[in-house]
Design a protein around this motif. Structure first.
Motif, short mmCIF file in Angstrom:
data_model
loop_
_atom_site.label_atom_id
_atom_site.label_comp_id
_atom_site.label_asym_id
_atom_site.label_seq_id
_atom_site.Cartn_x
_atom_site.Cartn_y
_atom_site.Cartn_z
N ILE A 79 83.16 48.11 27.21
CA ILE A 79 83.40 47.18 28.32
C ILE A 79 84.75 46.52 28.18
O ILE A 79 85.44 46.26 29.17
CB ILE A 79 82.27 46.12 28.43
CG1 ILE A 79 82.43 45.31 29.72
CG2 ILE A 79 82.23 45.21 27.21
CD1 ILE A 79 82.29 46.10 30.98
N GLN A 80 85.19 46.27 26.95
CA GLN A 80 86.51 45.68 26.75
C GLN A 80 87.61 46.65 27.16
O GLN A 80 88.60 46.25 27.78
CB GLN A 80 86.68 45.27 25.28
CG GLN A 80 85.88 44.04 24.90
CD GLN A 80 85.92 43.77 23.40
OE1 GLN A 80 85.98 44.69 22.58
NE2 GLN A 80 85.89 42.49 23.04
N MET A 81 87.43 47.92 26.83
CA MET A 81 88.41 48.92 27.25
C MET A 81 88.42 49.07 28.76
O MET A 81 89.48 49.20 29.39
CB MET A 81 88.11 50.27 26.59
CG MET A 81 88.56 50.39 25.16
SD MET A 81 90.34 50.09 24.93
CE MET A 81 91.05 51.32 26.02
N GLU A 82 87.24 49.06 29.36
CA GLU A 82 87.15 49.15 30.82
C GLU A 82 87.89 47.99 31.47
O GLU A 82 88.66 48.17 32.44
CB GLU A 82 85.69 49.15 31.25
CG GLU A 82 85.50 49.20 32.77
CD GLU A 82 84.05 49.11 33.19
OE1 GLU A 82 83.79 48.85 34.38
OE2 GLU A 82 83.16 49.28 32.33
N ASN A 83 87.67 46.78 30.95
CA ASN A 83 88.35 45.60 31.52
C ASN A 83 89.85 45.68 31.33
O ASN A 83 90.62 45.27 32.22
CB ASN A 83 87.80 44.33 30.86
CG ASN A 83 86.37 44.02 31.29
OD1 ASN A 83 85.90 44.54 32.31
ND2 ASN A 83 85.68 43.20 30.52
N LEU A 84 90.29 46.20 30.18
CA LEU A 84 91.72 46.33 29.92
C LEU A 84 92.37 47.26 30.93
O LEU A 84 93.42 46.96 31.51
CB LEU A 84 91.94 46.85 28.50
CG LEU A 84 93.40 47.16 28.12
CD1 LEU A 84 94.24 45.90 28.15
CD2 LEU A 84 93.45 47.81 26.73
N ILE A 85 91.74 48.41 31.15
CA ILE A 85 92.30 49.39 32.08
C ILE A 85 92.29 48.86 33.51
O ILE A 85 93.27 49.00 34.25
CB ILE A 85 91.52 50.71 31.98
CG1 ILE A 85 91.76 51.36 30.61
CG2 ILE A 85 91.92 51.67 33.10
CD1 ILE A 85 90.86 52.54 30.33
N THR A 258 100.46 35.18 36.47
CA THR A 258 99.15 35.40 35.84
C THR A 258 98.17 35.88 36.90
O THR A 258 98.04 35.26 37.96
CB THR A 258 98.61 34.11 35.20
OG1 THR A 258 99.51 33.66 34.20
CG2 THR A 258 97.24 34.36 34.57
N TYR A 259 97.50 36.99 36.62
CA TYR A 259 96.49 37.51 37.55
C TYR A 259 95.12 37.04 37.09
O TYR A 259 94.83 37.00 35.90
CB TYR A 259 96.57 39.03 37.61
CG TYR A 259 97.89 39.51 38.18
CD1 TYR A 259 98.12 39.47 39.54
CD2 TYR A 259 98.90 39.99 37.34
CE1 TYR A 259 99.34 39.89 40.07
CE2 TYR A 259 100.12 40.41 37.86
CZ TYR A 259 100.33 40.35 39.22
OH TYR A 259 101.52 40.75 39.74
N HIS A 260 94.26 36.69 38.05
CA HIS A 260 92.98 36.09 37.72
C HIS A 260 91.78 36.99 37.98
O HIS A 260 90.65 36.63 37.69
CB HIS A 260 92.81 34.78 38.52
CG HIS A 260 93.87 33.78 38.18
ND1 HIS A 260 93.86 33.03 37.03
CD2 HIS A 260 95.01 33.43 38.85
CE1 HIS A 260 94.92 32.23 37.00
NE2 HIS A 260 95.63 32.47 38.09
N ARG A 261 92.04 38.17 38.53
CA ARG A 261 90.94 39.12 38.76
C ARG A 261 91.53 40.51 38.92
O ARG A 261 92.74 40.67 39.15
CB ARG A 261 90.14 38.74 40.01
CG ARG A 261 90.93 38.74 41.31
CD ARG A 261 90.18 38.09 42.43
NE ARG A 261 89.75 36.74 42.08
CZ ARG A 261 90.55 35.67 42.14
NH1 ARG A 261 91.82 35.79 42.55
NH2 ARG A 261 90.11 34.48 41.80
N THR A 262 90.68 41.50 38.82
CA THR A 262 91.15 42.87 39.02
C THR A 262 91.23 43.16 40.51
O THR A 262 90.63 42.46 41.33
CB THR A 262 90.19 43.88 38.37
OG1 THR A 262 88.93 43.85 39.07
CG2 THR A 262 89.95 43.57 36.91
N VAL A 263 91.96 44.20 40.85
CA VAL A 263 91.91 44.72 42.21
C VAL A 263 90.69 45.61 42.32
O VAL A 263 89.96 45.81 41.34
CB VAL A 263 93.19 45.50 42.55
CG1 VAL A 263 94.40 44.57 42.48
CG2 VAL A 263 93.38 46.69 41.62
#
Length: 278
Positions: A79-85, A258-263
Motif C-alpha cells: 500500500i505504501q508503494m501504491e501510494n508513492l506511485i 504541496t499536493y494534498h491528494r492524488t489525481v
C-alpha cells in the motif's frame, strides 16, 4: 575481475548461488561453489550469487557480503508503494536555491542501483548542481532559439513547436526549464543496445526516490528537444561524451508547492493476448 571467494566455514552447500547464476557459470564441487573454466568471461557482475547466499559465505569482485544491506530490510509495504506511485506529480514550482550537497550525493549513490540491459551499468549522469550554471544553461538555450528566429532561416516543425515558448521567456516566464535550480541528464553509449531505456529507468528511480528526500522532479522533454534543435554545442560543453545517446533530461530541486491528494486516473489501455499454438 570476478574474484569468486568462498568462506568454507560459512558455506552450507545449498547451491543457491549456482541455481541463480544467469549464465550458469557457477557449479559445486564437494558442496563448495566454483566458477567453471572460462566462466569468468560470461560473468554479468550482477552479484546475484552474493545476494542469494543465505550465510554470507560468498564474495565476488572483492566485495564483502557484510557490507551489503541485510534483507528483509525496511522496505515499503504494498500500500505504501501504491501510494508513492499514485502521488507522483511533476514539479513546476521550485525554490531558488541549491540542493544540499549531502542530499544530492546520497540521491546519486542510490541511482547506481537502477537496472540496465544486460547489467551493463553504462549510464552516465550529468548533473547541473548549482543554480548559476543552470541559469547560464537557461539563458543560452533561449538565446539560441532567438538567434534562429532572427536568422529568418527555414525551421522544422519541431523547431516551430519550441519557438512558441520564446514569447513566455520574453514576458518573464520559463516554460522550458520551469525555473528549476538543477537538471540531470542521463546518457549512455550508443552501442550498448539499450541506451535510451537504461537512461529512462535510471531517471524513473530518481523520480521515485526524490520526494522522500524533499525534492521534486519534472521529466523535461522540452529541454532535450530545445538543446538538440537549437544549441547542440551545449551537449559537448556539459561534458557528455560524443559517443553517448542522451536518453532524457530531468529537472529537480526543492518544490514550493504541496499536493494534498492524488489525481484520479483510469486506463483501458491493457491488452491480454491469446496466441494460437503451432
Amino acid at each position: 575481475m570476478v574474484q569468486l571467494k568462498i568462506n568454507e566455514e560459512l558455506c552450507i552447500g545449498c547451491g543457491d548461488c549456482a541455481a541463480d547464476c544467469v549464465h550458469k557459470i557457477i557449479e559445486l564441487s564437494d558442496g563448495i561453489p566454483f566458477i567453471i573454466s572460462g566462466g569468468e568471461n560470461n560473468c554479468l557482475q550482477c552479484q546475484h550469487c552474493l545476494a542469494v547466499c543465505p550465510t554470507g559465505a560468498l564474495s565476488i569482485m572483492g566485495l564483502d557480503p557484510q557490507d551489503s544491506l541485510q534483507l528483509p530490510a525496511d522496505v515499503p509495504s504494498s500500500i505504501q508503494m501504491e501510494n508513492l506511485i499514485k502521488s507522483r506529480r511533476s514539479t513546476r514550482q521550485y525554490r531558488q536555491g541549491n540542493v544540499d550537497g549531502e542530499t544530492l550525493d546520497k540521491l546519486l549513490k542510490i541511482l547506481a542501483y537502477a537496472p540496465t540491459g544486460m547489467n551493463r551499468q553504462k549510464v552516465s549522469l550529468t548533473v547541473v548542481n548549482d543554480i548559476e550554471t543552470m541559469n547560464t544553461l537557461r539563458q543560452r538555450t533561449y538565446s539560441a532559439i532567438q538567434a534562429k528566429i532572427d536568422s529568418n532561416e527555414p525551421v522544422s516543425e519541431t523547431q516551430k513547436w519550441i519557438i512558441g515558448y520564446i514569447k513566455g521567456w520574453q514576458d518573464g516566464a520559463d516554460y522550458i526549464y520551469r525555473t528549476a535550480p538543477h537538471m540531470i541528464i542521463a546518457s549512455a553509449p550508443r552501442g550498448i543496445g539499450t541506451p535510451v531505456a537504461d537512461c529512462v529507468i535510471a531517471l524513473s528511480y530518481l523520480e521515485l526516490q526524490a520526494p522522500s528526500m524533499g525534492l521534486g522532479t519534472t521529466w523535461c522533454g522540452l529541454a532535450k528537444t530545445a538543446i538538440n534543435e537549437f544549441a547542440p554545442e551545449l551537449i559537448t560543453e556539459l561534458g557528455i561524451p560524443d559517443d553517448h545517446e542522451v536518453g532524457y533530461m530531468m529537472l529537480f530541486g526543492e518544490p514550493t508547492v504541496t499536493y494534498h491528494r492524488t489525481v484520479q486516473i483510469t486506463s483501458d489501455r491493457v491488452n491480454f493476448p491469446k496466441l494460437k499454438k503451432q
